[in-house]
Motif scaffolding. Structure first.
Motif: not given
Ligand SMILES: Cc1cc2nc3c(=O)[nH]c(=O)nc-3n(C[C@H](O)[C@H](O)[C@H](O)COP(=O)(O)O)c2cc1C
Length: 353
Positions: A171-198
Motif C-alpha cells: 500500500a502506498a499513498g499517505g503513509f508516514h507512521d506505525g499506525r498506517g502500517l498496521v492499518a494497511a496490514l489490516a486491509f490485507g496489504a503485505a506492507g507499506v510504501g512511503m515516498g514523501t516520508r523518506f
C-alpha cells in the motif's frame, strides 16, 4: 523477521521490515537507498533520471554501502529499458519496480533471472493485468500519494486491489507512521510504501532549504496539477505552480521543448529514442504530441527544486502527508520508530471476541 510483522513482502524480498522506500526521481539515490536498506526497509533506487552508465554506478555504490537487498525503479516504456534490465540482472539487484506496467516479456525475463518484479499501479485493472502476466507483487498508490497520482484514495483503492489479485499488495499513498502500517496490514496489504516520508529524512540529499518548505506545508498546501506534463501530478502549491496554471499553450510548449532538450542530455537518450519513447507513451492513450513533449517537463522541474534548490523555477512533488510531517529523522530512526509505533497500535486494538 518473525511475529506479526513478517509478511509476504519480507519473505519475498528478504528485507527485515514490511516497509518500502519508494523510487523517487532525483531523490532516491544511492545514499537514501543504502540508508533505507541498512535500516531494514526495501530501498528502491530511482533510475529514470539516470543514464544507463549512471545506473550501473549507482547500483554499485549501493552495494558498497549495504549488503541488504534493494530494488531499482524504472520506466517500462523507456527506449533503453532492455539495457537497464541487463544492469539489474548482471548486478544481482533483488527487486525491479516499475512506474508503468511492464510487458509480459520483460516480467518473464526478470523472473527467469531471479529478480522479484513489483510494478506500481494506480487502478485495479492494471493490478489484474500485471498479476496475470506473472508479477510477484504490486504496489498500489492511492490519490493522496506524491508525484503522478490518481483520484481514488488509498482507503478505497487498497481493499479493491487486495480483493482483485492473489499476489502480495503493497500500500502506498499517505503513509508516514506505525499506525498506517498496521492499518494497511489490516486491509490485507503485505506492507507499506512511503515516498514523501523518506524524502524528509536526514539521509535524503534534497537541499535543507527545500526540506524546510515541505516541513512548513500544511495538508491544504499540497495540490494536484496537470500543468506540468498533462497528467495529474501531486506537489506542493507554490508561486511557480500558480504561474504554470496561468501560462498559455505557447509558453508551455516552448518550455517543454527546452526541457526535452535538457532531459535528452541528462539521460543520454538520442532524439530518435525520445521520439520512440514518446510513441510508446502515446500508444493506447489519449495523449497529444504536445503532452508527450511535456513529459520532459517533469524531470527537469523536479531537478531544479530537489537537486539545485531552485524552488522559484522548479516543482516539489509531494504527498498530502507532508502536512503531517514535521521532523527529519535518519532512515534508521524513522524505521525503528515506525515499528515501535506499530507494536503499540497493535496492542491498543480491542481484543477480539
Ligand atoms: C519527489 C517525488 C518523486 C517521485 N518520483 C517517482 C518516480 O520517479 N517513479 C515512481 O514510480 N514514482 C515516483 N514518485 C511516487 C512515489 O514513488 C510514491 O509512490 C509516492 O510518493 C507515495 O505516496 P506518499 O508520498 O504519500 O508516500 C515520486 C514521489 C515524490 C514525492
Amino acid at each position: 523477521m518473525s511475529g506479526p510483522f513478517r509478511t509476504a513482502l519480507t519473505d519475498l524480498t528478504g528485507v527485515r521490515y514490511p516497509i518500502v522506500q519508494t523510487g523517487m526521481g532525483w531523490v532516491a539515490g544511492p545514499r537514501l537507498v543504502s540508508a533505507s536498506a541498512n535500516a531494514g526497509a526495501l530501498g528502491i533506487l530511482a533510475s529514470a533520471t539516470m543514464t544507463v552508465d549512471q545506473l550501473r554506478a549507482a547500483v554499485r555504490e549501493v552495494k558498497a554501502r549495504t549488503s541488504a537487498p534493494f530494488g531499482v525503479n524504472l520506466r517500462a516504456d523507456a527506449g533503453d529499458a532492455d539495457e537497464r534490465v541487463r544492469v539489474i540482472v548482471e548486478e544481482g539487484v533483488r527487486v525491479a519496480s516499475f512506474a508503468l506496467a511492464p510487458s509480459k516479456e520483460l516480467i518473464a525475463r526478470l523472473k527467469d533471472a531471479g529478480v522479484v518484479v513489483i510494478p506500481s499501479i494506480g487502478a485495479r485493472r492494471h493490478a489484474e493485468k500485471v498479476a496475470a502476466w506473472g508479477a510477484d507483487a504490486v504496489m498500489v498508490q492511492g490519490g493522496e500519494g506524491g508525484g503522478h497520482t490518481g483520484d481514488v484514495a488509498t482507503t478505497v483503492l487498497l481493499p479493491q486491489v487486495v480483493d482483485a489479485v492473489d499476489i502480495p499488495v503493497i500500500a502506498a499513498g499517505g503513509f508516514h507512521d506505525g499506525r498506517g502500517l498496521v492499518a494497511a496490514l489490516a486491509f490485507g496489504a503485505a506492507g507499506v510504501g512511503m515516498g514523501t516520508r523518506f524524502l524528509l529524512t536526514s539521509d535524503s540529499t534534497v537541499p535543507d532549504a527545500v526540506k524546510a518548505k515541505y516541513l512548513a506545508a500544511g495538508v491544504k498546501d499540497v495540490t494536484v496539477t496537470t500543468q506540468v506534463d498533462g497528467l495529474p501530478h501531486r506537489m506542493l502549491r507554490t508561486a511557480m505552480v500558480d504561474a504554470l496554471e496561468r501560462s498559455g499553450r505557447a509558453a508551455s510548449t516552448l518550455r517543454a521543448l527546452r526541457h526535452a532538450s535538457a532531459f535528452r542530455k541528462e539521460t543520454g537518450a538520442s532524439w530518435p529514442q525520445l521520439v520512440r519513447d514518446g510513441l510508446a507513451m502515446k500508444h493506447g492513450k489519449e495523449l497529444t504530441w504536445s503532452q508527450v513533449l511535456l513529459a520532459a517537463n517533469t524531470p527537469m522541474l523536479l531537478k531544479a527544486s530537489l537537486v539545485e534548490g531552485r524552488t522559484d523555477i522548479g516543482v516539489m512533488a509531494s504527498g498530502q502527508v507532508a502536512g503531517l510531517i514535521d521532523d527529519l529523522p535518519s532512515c534508521s530512526e524513522l524505521v525503528e520508530r515506525i515499528m515501535a509505533e506499530a507494536q503499540t497500535a497493535l496492542r491498543a486494538l480491542p481484543a477480539p471476541g
